[in-house]
Design a protein around this motif. Structure first.
Motif, PDB file in Angstrom:
ATOM      1  N   UNK A 218      36.177  27.428  15.589  1.00 52.96           N
ATOM      2  CA  UNK A 218      36.262  26.194  14.821  1.00 52.96           C
ATOM      3  C   UNK A 218      35.805  25.012  15.662  1.00 52.96           C
ATOM      4  N   UNK A 219      34.663  25.174  16.288  1.00 52.00           N
ATOM      5  CA  UNK A 219      34.056  24.046  16.984  1.00 52.00           C
ATOM      6  C   UNK A 219      33.455  23.090  15.957  1.00 52.00           C
ATOM      7  N   UNK A 220      33.346  21.831  16.357  1.00 56.10           N
ATOM      8  CA  UNK A 220      32.797  20.831  15.460  1.00 56.10           C
ATOM      9  C   UNK A 220      31.348  20.507  15.742  1.00 56.10           C
ATOM     10  N   UNK A 221      30.658  20.069  14.687  1.00 50.25           N
ATOM     11  CA  UNK A 221      29.339  19.460  14.850  1.00 50.25           C
ATOM     12  C   UNK A 221      29.506  18.157  15.629  1.00 50.25           C
ATOM     13  N   UNK A 222      28.504  17.824  16.416  1.00 49.20           N
ATOM     14  CA  UNK A 222      28.561  16.610  17.218  1.00 49.20           C
ATOM     15  C   UNK A 222      28.838  15.397  16.319  1.00 49.20           C
ATOM     16  N   UNK A 223      29.822  14.604  16.704  1.00 51.32           N
ATOM     17  CA  UNK A 223      30.197  13.427  15.943  1.00 51.32           C
ATOM     18  C   UNK A 223      31.368  13.631  15.015  1.00 51.32           C
ATOM     19  N   UNK A 224      31.779  14.887  14.815  1.00 51.70           N
ATOM     20  CA  UNK A 224      32.897  15.173  13.910  1.00 51.70           C
ATOM     21  C   UNK A 224      34.234  15.261  14.633  1.00 51.70           C
ATOM     22  N   UNK A 225      34.237  15.150  15.946  1.00 56.32           N
ATOM     23  CA  UNK A 225      35.465  15.328  16.709  1.00 56.32           C
ATOM     24  C   UNK A 225      35.729  14.176  17.658  1.00 56.32           C
ATOM     25  N   UNK A 226      36.416  14.471  18.755  1.00 55.55           N
ATOM     26  CA  UNK A 226      36.955  13.429  19.628  1.00 55.55           C
ATOM     27  C   UNK A 226      36.277  13.330  20.997  1.00 55.55           C
ATOM     28  N   UNK A 227      35.281  14.146  21.263  1.00 56.27           N
ATOM     29  CA  UNK A 227      34.650  14.129  22.584  1.00 56.27           C
ATOM     30  C   UNK A 227      33.672  12.958  22.689  1.00 56.27           C
ATOM     31  N   UNK A 228      33.704  12.266  23.817  1.00 59.15           N
ATOM     32  CA  UNK A 228      32.765  11.181  24.092  1.00 59.15           C
ATOM     33  C   UNK A 228      31.442  11.786  24.559  1.00 59.15           C
ATOM     34  N   UNK A 229      30.651  12.240  23.623  1.00 61.05           N
ATOM     35  CA  UNK A 229      29.416  12.933  23.956  1.00 61.05           C
ATOM     36  C   UNK A 229      28.397  12.041  24.663  1.00 61.05           C
ATOM     37  N   UNK A 230      28.154  10.820  24.187  1.00 59.02           N
ATOM     38  CA  UNK A 230      27.219   9.976  24.939  1.00 59.02           C
ATOM     39  C   UNK A 230      27.695   9.702  26.367  1.00 59.02           C
ATOM     40  N   UNK A 231      28.999   9.539  26.534  1.00 56.25           N
ATOM     41  CA  UNK A 231      29.528   9.281  27.875  1.00 56.25           C
ATOM     42  C   UNK A 231      29.313  10.452  28.816  1.00 56.25           C
ATOM     43  N   UNK A 232      29.561  11.663  28.333  1.00 49.53           N
ATOM     44  CA  UNK A 232      29.365  12.842  29.177  1.00 49.53           C
ATOM     45  C   UNK A 232      27.882  13.073  29.457  1.00 49.53           C
TER      46      UNK A 232
END
Length: 275
Positions: A218-232
């Motif tokens: 149950x992984x999420x599509x980018x933008x649907x969850x809480x991870x700071x993707x641009x930051x990482x």
């Protein structure tokens, strides 16, 4: 910070595992403008390693990684079968021109509670595999998995632990940074800096959903969850990572049930807007 264009993305075949064969993944990635692909070995074996290598080359795609080697503890102390399989994985990675062979190292040995013994087995298995990989010109990338997988999938659960192993084993080994597994780590920024250009071998994108209904699928599509993707992404790029951004989404109740072209179109859109 601008988002990612399609040519900066790589399609990990797990993202459309039930929908498409590897041949379809290669064609789909090329049609949607992806820069690369990362096959899982079951898909690779179905197609055949040599035909897959030719199809990937003909499509103009880079291979950001091969998933996966490892599972060193599956049969207890390193078995001939496990080590032979890892040597085959190295050879397959070389044949398809993979940037690295991703290692999911294995958890506790069967019927064991001895975590230090598992760590010892894993490091020995990596060392032996690395000897073969160096001769084949293949880089080996340890993928630290979230601690929830320590018992059954991977007893290496932090970037720090993975890099300690890399320090001891030397050249040709580094890390695959999967945001799903490491985003929570308070030492992550420090360890990304420690890894540096030579050891940041892969960067995997998805998102962590709240709530998560299944911790594996149950992984999420980018933008649907809480991870700071641009930051990482900013952090890994600042410390030398210049490879493709590999999208790997296990999603039994959502994205695996959708049309695969819809999934890839969404990945491209979210790469621009959420990463």
């Amino acid at each position: 910070m601008s988002g990612l264009d399609a040519h900066q993305l790589s399609l990990n075949t797990a993202t459309v595992r039930p929908q498409w064969t590897l041949a379809q993944c290669i064609d789909g990635a090329a049609r949607h403008g992806f820069g690369g692909i990362s096959p899982w070995r079951d898909k690779l074996h179905e197609m055949g390693t040599d035909p897959a290598a030719k199809a990937i080359r003909d499509a103009g795609l880079r291979v950001s990684g091969l998933c996966r080697g490892g599972m060193f503890t599956a049969d207890g102390p390193l078995s001939t079968e496990v080590m032979d399989d890892n040597r085959r994985a190295v050879d397959e990675a070389a044949t398809i021109g993979a940037d690295c062979l991703v290692m999911v190292v294995g958890g506790l040995q069967p019927a064991s509670r001895d975590l230090p013994a598992a760590w010892e087995t894993v490091e020995e298995g990596l060392a032996r595999t690395l000897d073969h990989a160096r001769g084949a010109g293949v880089k080996v990338a340890i993928e630290p998995l979230h601690p929830m997988y320590a018992a059954d999938r991977a007893c290496v659960n932090t970037m720090g632990h993975a890099l300690d192993i890399c320090d001891r084993l030397g050249e040709g080994i580094g890390v695959a940074v999967d945001v799903y597994h490491v985003w929570w780590d308070p030492n992550l920024s420090r360890q990304i800096e420690r890894a540096g250009r030579d050891r940041l071998m892969a960067f995997h994108l998805c998102d962590w959903l709240v709530p998560t209904r299944d911790l594996l699928t149950d992984r999420g599509m980018m933008g649907d969850g809480v991870i700071d993707l641009p930051g990482l992404r900013r952090q890994v790029e600042a410390h030398g990572f210049d490879g493709l951004n590999e999208v790997e989404i296990f999603s039994a109740e959502n994205w695996w049930k959708r049309d695969a072209d819809e999934v890839l179109a969404t990945v491209v859109e979210r790469g621009r807007t959420a990463c």
